[in-house]
Design a protein around this motif. Structure first.
Motif, PDB file in Angstrom:
ATOM      1  N   PHE A  92     -47.433  65.939 -21.576  1.00  0.00           N
ATOM      2  CA  PHE A  92     -47.314  65.718 -20.137  1.00  0.00           C
ATOM      3  C   PHE A  92     -48.386  64.746 -19.625  1.00  0.00           C
ATOM      4  CE2 PHE A  92     -45.177  69.690 -20.962  1.00  0.00           C
ATOM      5  CZ  PHE A  92     -44.045  69.620 -20.150  1.00  0.00           C
ATOM      6  N   THR A  93     -49.283  64.311 -20.497  1.00  0.00           N
ATOM      7  CA  THR A  93     -50.421  63.484 -20.073  1.00  0.00           C
ATOM      8  C   THR A  93     -49.999  62.253 -19.274  1.00  0.00           C
ATOM      9  OG1 THR A  93     -51.387  64.170 -22.157  1.00  0.00           O
ATOM     10  CG2 THR A  93     -52.633  62.550 -20.892  1.00  0.00           C
ATOM     11  N   PRO A  94     -48.967  61.509 -19.715  1.00  0.00           N
ATOM     12  CA  PRO A  94     -48.668  60.275 -18.972  1.00  0.00           C
ATOM     13  C   PRO A  94     -47.979  60.496 -17.613  1.00  0.00           C
ATOM     14  CG  PRO A  94     -47.403  60.372 -21.045  1.00  0.00           C
ATOM     15  CD  PRO A  94     -48.144  61.654 -20.925  1.00  0.00           C
ATOM     16  N   TYR A  95     -47.627  61.735 -17.293  1.00  0.00           N
ATOM     17  CA  TYR A  95     -46.892  61.985 -16.036  1.00  0.00           C
ATOM     18  C   TYR A  95     -47.894  62.191 -14.890  1.00  0.00           C
ATOM     19  CZ  TYR A  95     -42.862  62.153 -19.000  1.00  0.00           C
ATOM     20  OH  TYR A  95     -41.889  61.805 -19.903  1.00  0.00           O
ATOM     21  N   THR A  96     -48.618  61.126 -14.597  1.00  0.00           N
ATOM     22  CA  THR A  96     -49.777  61.221 -13.702  1.00  0.00           C
ATOM     23  C   THR A  96     -49.388  61.487 -12.242  1.00  0.00           C
ATOM     24  OG1 THR A  96     -49.656  58.821 -13.702  1.00  0.00           O
ATOM     25  CG2 THR A  96     -51.345  59.816 -15.106  1.00  0.00           C
ATOM     26  N   ARG A  97     -48.145  61.127 -11.861  1.00  0.00           N
ATOM     27  CA  ARG A  97     -47.732  61.321 -10.472  1.00  0.00           C
ATOM     28  C   ARG A  97     -46.966  62.641 -10.262  1.00  0.00           C
ATOM     29  NH1 ARG A  97     -44.302  56.501  -7.913  1.00  0.00           N
ATOM     30  NH2 ARG A  97     -42.526  57.868  -7.592  1.00  0.00           N
ATOM     31  N   CYS A  98     -46.671  63.289 -11.366  1.00  0.00           N
ATOM     32  CA  CYS A  98     -45.803  64.476 -11.316  1.00  0.00           C
ATOM     33  C   CYS A  98     -46.466  65.617 -10.530  1.00  0.00           C
ATOM     34  CB  CYS A  98     -45.484  64.925 -12.737  1.00  0.00           C
ATOM     35  SG  CYS A  98     -44.565  66.447 -12.791  1.00  0.00           S
ATOM     36  N   LYS A  99     -45.718  66.142  -9.557  1.00  0.00           N
ATOM     37  CA  LYS A  99     -46.302  67.175  -8.681  1.00  0.00           C
ATOM     38  C   LYS A  99     -46.009  68.583  -9.171  1.00  0.00           C
ATOM     39  CE  LYS A  99     -45.196  63.901  -5.401  1.00  0.00           C
ATOM     40  NZ  LYS A  99     -44.239  63.487  -4.405  1.00  0.00           N
ATOM     41  N   ALA A 100     -45.004  68.749 -10.003  1.00  0.00           N
ATOM     42  CA  ALA A 100     -44.716  70.084 -10.557  1.00  0.00           C
ATOM     43  C   ALA A 100     -43.720  69.979 -11.704  1.00  0.00           C
ATOM     44  CB  ALA A 100     -44.157  71.013  -9.487  1.00  0.00           C
ATOM     45  N   VAL A 101     -43.853  70.915 -12.639  1.00  0.00           N
ATOM     46  CA  VAL A 101     -42.873  71.075 -13.715  1.00  0.00           C
ATOM     47  C   VAL A 101     -42.082  72.336 -13.387  1.00  0.00           C
ATOM     48  CG1 VAL A 101     -42.577  71.491 -16.184  1.00  0.00           C
ATOM     49  CG2 VAL A 101     -44.337  69.888 -15.383  1.00  0.00           C
ATOM     50  N   LEU A 102     -40.769  72.162 -13.266  1.00  0.00           N
ATOM     51  CA  LEU A 102     -39.905  73.249 -12.803  1.00  0.00           C
ATOM     52  C   LEU A 102     -39.080  73.748 -13.983  1.00  0.00           C
ATOM     53  CD1 LEU A 102     -38.875  71.320  -9.560  1.00  0.00           C
ATOM     54  CD2 LEU A 102     -40.662  73.060  -9.766  1.00  0.00           C
ATOM     55  N   ASN A 103     -39.435  74.946 -14.454  1.00  0.00           N
ATOM     56  CA  ASN A 103     -38.802  75.483 -15.661  1.00  0.00           C
ATOM     57  C   ASN A 103     -37.441  76.087 -15.332  1.00  0.00           C
ATOM     58  OD1 ASN A 103     -39.124  75.879 -18.452  1.00  0.00           O
ATOM     59  ND2 ASN A 103     -39.642  78.032 -18.172  1.00  0.00           N
ATOM     60  N   LEU A 104     -36.464  75.850 -16.199  1.00  0.00           N
ATOM     61  CA  LEU A 104     -35.139  76.449 -15.992  1.00  0.00           C
ATOM     62  C   LEU A 104     -35.070  77.870 -16.548  1.00  0.00           C
ATOM     63  CD1 LEU A 104     -32.760  73.448 -16.826  1.00  0.00           C
ATOM     64  CD2 LEU A 104     -33.205  74.458 -14.576  1.00  0.00           C
ATOM     65  N   TRP A 105     -36.094  78.261 -17.297  1.00  0.00           N
ATOM     66  CA  TRP A 105     -36.134  79.612 -17.852  1.00  0.00           C
ATOM     67  C   TRP A 105     -37.103  80.494 -17.065  1.00  0.00           C
ATOM     68  CZ3 TRP A 105     -35.501  80.994 -23.616  1.00  0.00           C
ATOM     69  CH2 TRP A 105     -34.392  80.319 -24.153  1.00  0.00           C
ATOM     70  N   ALA A 106     -36.813  81.797 -17.069  1.00  0.00           N
ATOM     71  CA  ALA A 106     -37.747  82.758 -16.464  1.00  0.00           C
ATOM     72  C   ALA A 106     -38.997  82.890 -17.325  1.00  0.00           C
ATOM     73  CB  ALA A 106     -37.066  84.113 -16.311  1.00  0.00           C
ATOM     74  N   GLY A 107     -38.797  82.919 -18.640  1.00  0.00           N
ATOM     75  CA  GLY A 107     -39.923  83.057 -19.568  1.00  0.00           C
ATOM     76  C   GLY A 107     -40.602  81.707 -19.774  1.00  0.00           C
ATOM     77  N   VAL A 108     -41.931  81.707 -19.794  1.00  0.00           N
ATOM     78  CA  VAL A 108     -42.660  80.426 -19.900  1.00  0.00           C
ATOM     79  C   VAL A 108     -43.587  80.391 -21.111  1.00  0.00           C
ATOM     80  CG1 VAL A 108     -42.578  79.863 -17.430  1.00  0.00           C
ATOM     81  CG2 VAL A 108     -44.455  81.270 -18.310  1.00  0.00           C
ATOM     82  N   GLU A 109     -43.438  81.357 -22.025  1.00  0.00           N
ATOM     83  CA  GLU A 109     -44.422  81.462 -23.096  1.00  0.00           C
ATOM     84  C   GLU A 109     -44.448  80.239 -24.016  1.00  0.00           C
ATOM     85  OE1 GLU A 109     -41.683  83.240 -22.846  1.00  0.00           O
ATOM     86  OE2 GLU A 109     -40.667  83.365 -24.770  1.00  0.00           O
ATOM     87  N   ARG A 110     -43.356  79.450 -24.020  1.00  0.00           N
ATOM     88  CA  ARG A 110     -43.335  78.292 -24.916  1.00  0.00           C
ATOM     89  C   ARG A 110     -43.903  77.048 -24.252  1.00  0.00           C
ATOM     90  NH1 ARG A 110     -37.356  79.047 -27.170  1.00  0.00           N
ATOM     91  NH2 ARG A 110     -37.596  76.958 -28.019  1.00  0.00           N
ATOM     92  N   ILE A 111     -44.279  77.126 -22.995  1.00  0.00           N
ATOM     93  CA  ILE A 111     -44.854  75.950 -22.324  1.00  0.00           C
ATOM     94  C   ILE A 111     -46.216  76.245 -21.686  1.00  0.00           C
ATOM     95  CG2 ILE A 111     -43.387  76.381 -20.286  1.00  0.00           C
ATOM     96  CD1 ILE A 111     -43.621  73.486 -19.533  1.00  0.00           C
ATOM     97  N   VAL A 112     -46.461  77.506 -21.367  1.00  0.00           N
ATOM     98  CA  VAL A 112     -47.637  77.815 -20.546  1.00  0.00           C
ATOM     99  C   VAL A 112     -48.955  77.437 -21.234  1.00  0.00           C
ATOM    100  CG1 VAL A 112     -47.917  80.237 -21.270  1.00  0.00           C
ATOM    101  CG2 VAL A 112     -48.565  79.555 -18.978  1.00  0.00           C
ATOM    102  N   GLY A 113     -48.967  77.449 -22.552  1.00  0.00           N
ATOM    103  CA  GLY A 113     -50.210  77.141 -23.257  1.00  0.00           C
ATOM    104  C   GLY A 113     -50.344  75.675 -23.644  1.00  0.00           C
ATOM    105  N   ASN A 114     -49.402  74.836 -23.204  1.00  0.00           N
ATOM    106  CA  ASN A 114     -49.447  73.415 -23.577  1.00  0.00           C
ATOM    107  C   ASN A 114     -50.685  72.765 -22.950  1.00  0.00           C
ATOM    108  OD1 ASN A 114     -49.086  70.585 -23.600  1.00  0.00           O
ATOM    109  ND2 ASN A 114     -46.882  70.835 -23.879  1.00  0.00           N
ATOM    110  N   PRO A 115     -51.633  72.305 -23.779  1.00  0.00           N
ATOM    111  CA  PRO A 115     -52.898  71.811 -23.225  1.00  0.00           C
ATOM    112  C   PRO A 115     -52.746  70.510 -22.436  1.00  0.00           C
ATOM    113  CG  PRO A 115     -52.813  71.455 -25.614  1.00  0.00           C
ATOM    114  CD  PRO A 115     -51.579  72.234 -25.242  1.00  0.00           C
ATOM    115  N   THR A 116     -51.619  69.805 -22.611  1.00  0.00           N
ATOM    116  CA  THR A 116     -51.437  68.544 -21.866  1.00  0.00           C
ATOM    117  C   THR A 116     -50.862  68.803 -20.473  1.00  0.00           C
ATOM    118  OG1 THR A 116     -49.155  68.132 -22.584  1.00  0.00           O
ATOM    119  CG2 THR A 116     -50.933  67.340 -24.044  1.00  0.00           C
ATOM    120  N   LEU A 117     -50.452  70.037 -20.224  1.00  0.00           N
ATOM    121  CA  LEU A 117     -49.809  70.348 -18.937  1.00  0.00           C
ATOM    122  C   LEU A 117     -50.873  70.738 -17.904  1.00  0.00           C
ATOM    123  CD1 LEU A 117     -47.076  70.816 -17.436  1.00  0.00           C
ATOM    124  CD2 LEU A 117     -47.289  73.206 -18.111  1.00  0.00           C
ATOM    125  N   THR A 118     -51.152  69.819 -17.005  1.00  0.00           N
ATOM    126  CA  THR A 118     -52.141  70.099 -15.951  1.00  0.00           C
ATOM    127  C   THR A 118     -51.445  70.265 -14.600  1.00  0.00           C
ATOM    128  OG1 THR A 118     -52.434  67.735 -15.730  1.00  0.00           O
ATOM    129  CG2 THR A 118     -54.050  68.887 -17.097  1.00  0.00           C
TER     130      THR A 118
END
Ligand code: NDP
Ligand code: OXD
Length: 309
Positions: free
Chosen positions: A56-82
């Protein structure tokens, strides 16, 4: 200004493109919805575990990541996701989960299997007890657990709910903490697990906690496979302590051929179909969150990174 929304789950594009476009327009949002874009031009990302997007590092303007799943365990620990991460709370998904939970609860409560599979044509007129005599416990009193608890209480099951923080839900005895868990388990003729997978919930049901369930208790797990220690569950089923386990989610999915759950006589496997995000209603949730982001309002269903859900 026209917003750029990146739909980052190509396999779901055909299903979601039209409902999303309709919901964004209905919400009065001027959006270009795309499956590819220059990262620095993207305002919002619609995401799901099947997405190839991992950095997610290059998405510098992105205001939010909107997950289509209720469970987030496969994305929540992604260190590039700020960027802020929102999980899905979709009325359609909730409706589906309530149906799955109520259906499987009633299967066990009414002893339906005795009549569906009756090769000896035994005429046994024993009438099932009323729901009011069959205590049910729901672990996880979030969007899904609360809806299921309410539906079961409406059928007269005495329902206990358990969550991390205190709750007050009319008609449900809501408990928290370790002591609350011990009580909630001890009451559960039928146990429903609707917790997220986090470091705190992994193996919550192990040999010690399974032993707290009443003799013959039935477990329904539409939450996550990792909530239950597989070996402990199999041992408890084999010892006759747990009466049946109906499992929708597993540590490895698809559940590998040869896994003992497939053939255990007192395990029912459903293939992660308890509830699905429904494009029509979920698209309106996505549009609402984008509208809120643009209006400077707090996002709905924001994930707490520290807690992992
Ligand atoms: P929510 O975030 O709304 O609710 C989670 C609940 O779990 C909350 O009540 C929360 O407590 C509780 N909880 C979390 N951690 C703990 C803990 N350590 N101890 C006690 N309680 C805890 O999630 P949803 O209801 O939307 O979804 C629940 C899960 O269902 C998802 O994470 C996913 O894994 C699963 N799911 C499965 C599907 C399927 O098809 N099988 C479909 C969709 C979801 P508190 O309220 O205090 O924060
Ligand atoms: C979800 C799921 O988390 O389908 O939405 O399991």
């Amino acid at each position: 200004m026209t917003l750029t929304v990146l739909f980052a789950v190509p396999p779901l594009w055909d299903e979601f493109a039209a409902p999303l476009r309709a919901a964004l327009a209905e919400r009065g949002l001027d959006v270009t919805l795309v499956t590819e874009a220059a990262p620095e031009a993207v305002d919002y990302i619609v995401y799901a575990p099947a997405s190839p997007l991992q950095d997610f590092t290059p998405y510098t303007r992105c205001k939010a990541v909107l997950n289509l799943w209720a469970g987030v365990e496969r994305i929540v620990g992604n260190p590039t996701l700020t960027q802020p991460l929102c999980r899905m709370v979709d009325p359609g998904l909730t409706e589906g989960m309530v149906e799955w939970v109520v259906g499987h609860t009633l299967r066990h409560h009414l002893g339906m299997d005795r009549h569906i599979v009756n090769p000896g044509h035994v005429w046994d007129p024993t009438c099932p007890p009323l729901a009011r005599t069959r205590p049910v416990t729901v672990l996880g009193m979030g969007a899904l657990g609360t809806a299921c608890a309410r539906a079961l209480a409406a059928l007269n099951f005495p329902v206990t709910g358990w969550s991390r923080t205190a709750k007050a839900v009319p008609g449900i005895d809501c408990l928290q903490g370790e002591d609350g868990l011990a009580v909630a388990l001890s009451r559960a003729a039928i146990l429903i697990t609707l917790l997220p997978r986090t470091p705190d919930t992994e193996n919550l049901l192990d040999a010690a906690t399974l032993a707290r369930l009443p003799q013959g208790a039935v477990i329904l797990n539409p939450g996550r496979g990792a909530l239950i220690d597989d070996e402990a569950l199999l041992a408890s089923l084999d010892a006759g302590h747990i009466g049946h386990a109906t499992l929708d989610v597993f540590r490895i999915e698809p559940l590998p051929q040869g896994h003992p759950f497939w053939t255990h006589p007192r395990v029912t496997v459903t293939p992660h179909i308890a509830a699905d995000t429904r494009p029509g209603s979920a698209a309106r949730v996505i549009a609402e969150n984008i509208a809120r982001g643009e209006a400077g309002l707090p996002f709905l269903h924001l994930v707490d990174r520290r807690l992992g859900y």
